[in-house]
Design an enzyme around this catalytic site. Structure first.
Site, short mmCIF file in Angstrom:
data_model
loop_
_atom_site.label_atom_id
_atom_site.label_comp_id
_atom_site.label_asym_id
_atom_site.label_seq_id
_atom_site.Cartn_x
_atom_site.Cartn_y
_atom_site.Cartn_z
N HIS A 302 45.22 43.32 46.39
CA HIS A 302 45.51 42.41 47.51
C HIS A 302 46.42 43.08 48.56
O HIS A 302 46.30 44.28 48.77
CB HIS A 302 46.11 41.10 46.98
N GLU A 317 51.11 37.19 44.35
CA GLU A 317 50.63 38.27 43.49
C GLU A 317 50.80 39.63 44.14
O GLU A 317 51.14 40.61 43.48
CB GLU A 317 49.16 38.03 43.14
N HIS A 371 46.96 44.00 38.98
CA HIS A 371 46.82 42.60 39.37
C HIS A 371 47.61 41.70 38.42
O HIS A 371 48.04 42.14 37.35
CB HIS A 371 45.34 42.17 39.32
N GLU A 432 45.30 42.78 34.39
CA GLU A 432 45.84 41.46 34.73
C GLU A 432 47.05 41.29 33.82
O GLU A 432 46.93 40.92 32.65
CB GLU A 432 44.81 40.36 34.49
#
Length: 469
Positions: A302, A317, A371, A432
């Protein structure tokens, strides 16, 4: 269009009574179809002494195709050879191009189309039962005496029994059965997007109480699973799978089981009977053997205009991803055998294509995308993803170190077609680290010491995989 004239007198009395009760006591009835309660964003209403109900909810419950034309404000329902068109604020419906008067005009409330229940009963061939004490309306599909000999291919008794419906992770689902079972052609429905499978002449091995529902929090493509005994005469099991946008599937049949695998539409083979294979990559297990410096790409997910998921702590995030990456940068720049490269080092947003191109142009030896996850408030844990076979060994090593750093629930190493790990050609994984939607996970992820620990373990994992001392 079939008409059920014998029901009209009963239905007239029924709806008059029901509307009167609704007006006097403002009763909001519950709707049931073949024993299962129907749920809709908009409840049934009493309008001009007529009960109106959400047409989509009932139509889809019966497996009918339904479409909405936003330009003309028209709903089209197709079942068999019959076509029904209903237009907003119009007191006339078109049934196979023949006009049929409605008790009250078609109404749209909060985006939901409501039509008179009397019309639904007449045109859909439903029988009704009103349970006054429970304030419930029960609708049943009309069972008629066939005028032609019974088709022997449609026996009254179930030919198959489902023994298990199991979500396997990795966006796949298995239905196990005994006997003979075939799936009808699936229906693709919208709002929410879902695929509906009906299994005729099929029952469950054990009695189901109503509808079973499973929320899926660890899949890119699959969101919810619902299944029930949709009809008892003939026995029919219905499986409803809510999916994300741009999601396709492959259905594989084997002796005693059906397996559904969900994936990106672009990855669905032209012939669904052809199994999906990842690209063939030479030397899938071992890291590149070289005495030179390894080029490692770190991708903080991101950034910039794409903040990623918002945490319960009101942090984004993209902040976590970049913080960990910069801590890794400080450690990796001390390594003489590793040259580290970053897709971003500030609050910018490189596109996914740009990230892939960046790594490919470098001919990088390894790619790691950072992430944090999001889901339900109780979802917790750490995951590591890979897509190609040459990335599986790297995923195993990185995940081992990541679990050691976070101390969270081990949700495993999984295969998913995320673009940055699918379209790159070097060993590539996506982590993640935890769930931003879970207070406990989020507090850990935004703790500076925890971020340093995660960074150190990720660097240790990279070094282990590359066999760098």
């Amino acid at each position: 269009m079939k008409k059920f004239v014998s029901m009209l007198l009963f239905m007239s009395v029924f709806f008059t009574m029901f509307a009167t009760v609704g007006q006097a006591a403002e009763v909001i009835p519950k709707l049931f179809l073949n024993g299962l309660q129907l749920k809709s964003d908009v409840n049934p209403q009493i309008i001009n002494s007529s009960t109106v109900v959400p047409v989509r909810t009932i139509s889809e419950g019966l497996g009918f195709q339904i479409d909405w034309d936003s330009k003309t404000k028209t709903v089209t329902v197709i079942h068999g050879d019959n076509v029904i068109k209903l237009k907003e604020n119009d007191k006339t419906a078109l049934v196979n191009n023949q006009k049929v008067q409605l008790d009250t005009p078609t109404t749209i409330i909060k985006g939901t189309t409501l039509v008179p229940l009397r019309f639904i009963g007449e045109q859909y061939g439903l029988k009704f039962e009103y349970k006054a004490t429970e304030k419930e309306v029960h609708m049943y599909q009309e069972s008629t005496v066939p005028t032609e000999p019974t088709d022997p291919s449609q026996p009254a008794e179930p030919t198959g029994t489902i023994t298990e419906v199991a979500y396997n992770g990795n966006s796949s689902l298995t239905v196990k059965y005994d006997g003979v079972m075939k799936a009808n052609k699936p229906l693709l429905l919208e709002n929410p997007k879902r695929v509906v499978f009906d299994f005729p002449n099929t029952a469950f091995a054990t009695v189901l109480s109503g509808q079973m529902e499973v929320n899926v929090t660890d899949s890119t493509y699959l969101q919810k699973i619902r299944y029930s005994l949709f009809s008892s005469t003939p026995a029919t099991v219905r499986l409803v799978l809510e999916i994300s946008e741009n999601t396709g599937y492959v259905l594989t049949e084997d002796l005693g089981k059906f397996e559904l695998t969900f994936l990106s539409l672009t990855d669905v083979p032209t012939d669904p009977s052809i199994p999906i294979e990842p690209p063939i990559v030479v030397n899938p297990e071992n890291p590149p053997s070289s005495n030179d410096v390894y080029d490692v790409v770190i991708d903080p997910g991101h950034g910039g205009s794409d903040p990623g998921a918002k945490s319960v702590l009101n942090k984004w995030e993209k902040e976590f991803n970049l913080n960990v990456a910069l801590k890794m940068k400080a450690l990796l720049e001390k390594e003489t055998k590793i040259k580290v490269h970053f897709t971003r080092t500030g609050d910018t947003y490189p596109t996914l294509d740009e990230r892939v191109k960046f790594a490919e142009n470098l001919k990088a030896d390894l790619f790691l995308s950072i992430h944090a996850n999001s889901g339900g408030s109780t979802a917790s844990g750490t995951e590591t993803y890979y897509y190609r076979d040459n990335s599986k060994a790297l995923a195993g090593v990185i995940h081992k170190h990541l679990i050691a750093a976070t101390g969270l629930k081990d949700r495993g190493v999984k295969k998913e077609a995320y673009k940055v790990i699918k379209q790159t050609t070097m060993p590539a994984v996506l982590i993640e680290a935890g769930f931003l939607s879970n207070t406990s996970d989020a507090k850990m992820l935004f703790d500076d010491a925890a971020q340093s620990r995660i960074a150190a373990e990720l660097v240790a994992g990279i070094k282990e995989y590359l066999k760098v001392k």
